[in-house]
Design an enzyme around this catalytic site. Structure first.
Site, PDB file in Angstrom:
ATOM      1  N   HIS A  51      59.512  49.280  91.038  1.00 17.52           N
ATOM      2  CA  HIS A  51      58.891  49.450  92.348  1.00 17.52           C
ATOM      3  C   HIS A  51      59.171  48.207  93.181  1.00 17.52           C
ATOM      4  O   HIS A  51      59.293  47.099  92.659  1.00 17.52           O
ATOM      5  CB  HIS A  51      57.379  49.672  92.194  1.00 17.52           C
TER       6      HIS A  51
ATOM      7  N   GLU B 264      62.657  54.755  97.630  1.00 19.62           N
ATOM      8  CA  GLU B 264      61.562  54.189  98.427  1.00 19.62           C
ATOM      9  C   GLU B 264      62.110  53.012  99.228  1.00 19.62           C
ATOM     10  O   GLU B 264      62.172  51.895  98.729  1.00 19.62           O
ATOM     11  CB  GLU B 264      60.436  53.701  97.521  1.00 19.62           C
TER      12      GLU B 264
ATOM     13  N   GLY C  45      54.086  50.765 103.193  1.00 19.17           N
ATOM     14  CA  GLY C  45      52.977  49.997 103.725  1.00 19.17           C
ATOM     15  C   GLY C  45      52.221  50.680 104.800  1.00 19.17           C
ATOM     16  O   GLY C  45      52.375  51.772 105.201  1.00 19.17           O
TER      17      GLY C  45
END
Length: 176
Positions: free
Chosen positions: A98, A170, A176
């Site tokens: 991630h 991503e 965010g």
């Protein structure tokens, strides 16, 4: 005719307590009960919530995963979680690479590769996250960066392990 499923999942990051996670999963299970056959749903709670989540959810309906995993089974790795520890929790998925793991904690593509290989070797679905930063996008090198993350992240993966691999795109600039 081959049936295609839609994969929908979420990483709860560090936002829910154990009680909130169990409540969330219970409600989610109720809300998706009539569409679960068309979907592959997955939730990736925080580590402390994993035992409660595992006990609260039917993983035939909602799969559970861990937010990270060390590639070694045991050792002097303070603060890390091994594949053997995660296996005890009856999880299906391990999220790897991630953007926060890469950019905040400094994990490299080579480390993500070790995790992918270890996750698959231990029977998990490896969810490899790839994506470019805003700077890489502006420099028009995003495609090359993603290609690099994939080439290194999947290095040494046997064809037989591909059925246990998911890739999540991503873009870092959109999170965010």
């Amino acid at each position: 005719m081959m049936s295609r499923k839609l994969y929908i999942g979420t990483n709860l990051k560090m936002y829910k307590t154990i009680r909130e996670t169990v409540s969330y999963l219970t409600e989610l299970g109720r809300l998706v009960a009539d569409v679960v056959d068309e979907l592959v749903l997955f939730v990736i709670p925080s580590y402390t919530a994993l035992p409660g989540a595992s006990a609260a959810v039917d993983q035939n309906r909602i799969r559970l995963g861990a937010q990270n995993m060390h590639w070694e089974e045991k050792g002097q790795f303070t603060g890390e979680v091994s594949p053997l520890m995660l296996r005890e929790l009856n999880l299906c998925i391990v999220e790897i690479g991630h953007s926060e793991r890469r950019h905040v904690f400094g994990e490299t593509d080579l480390e993500e590769n070790q995790k992918v290989i270890s996750a698959i070797r231990h029977g998990f679905t490896a969810l490899l996250c790839v994506g470019e930063t805003a700077e890489e996008k502006e420099l028009n090198i995003g495609d090359e960066r993603i290609r690099q993350q994939l080439k290194i992240g999947l290095r040494g993966l046997e064809k037989s392990g591909c059925g246990q691999l998911w890739i999540a795109y991503e873009p870092v600039w959109a999170i965010g």
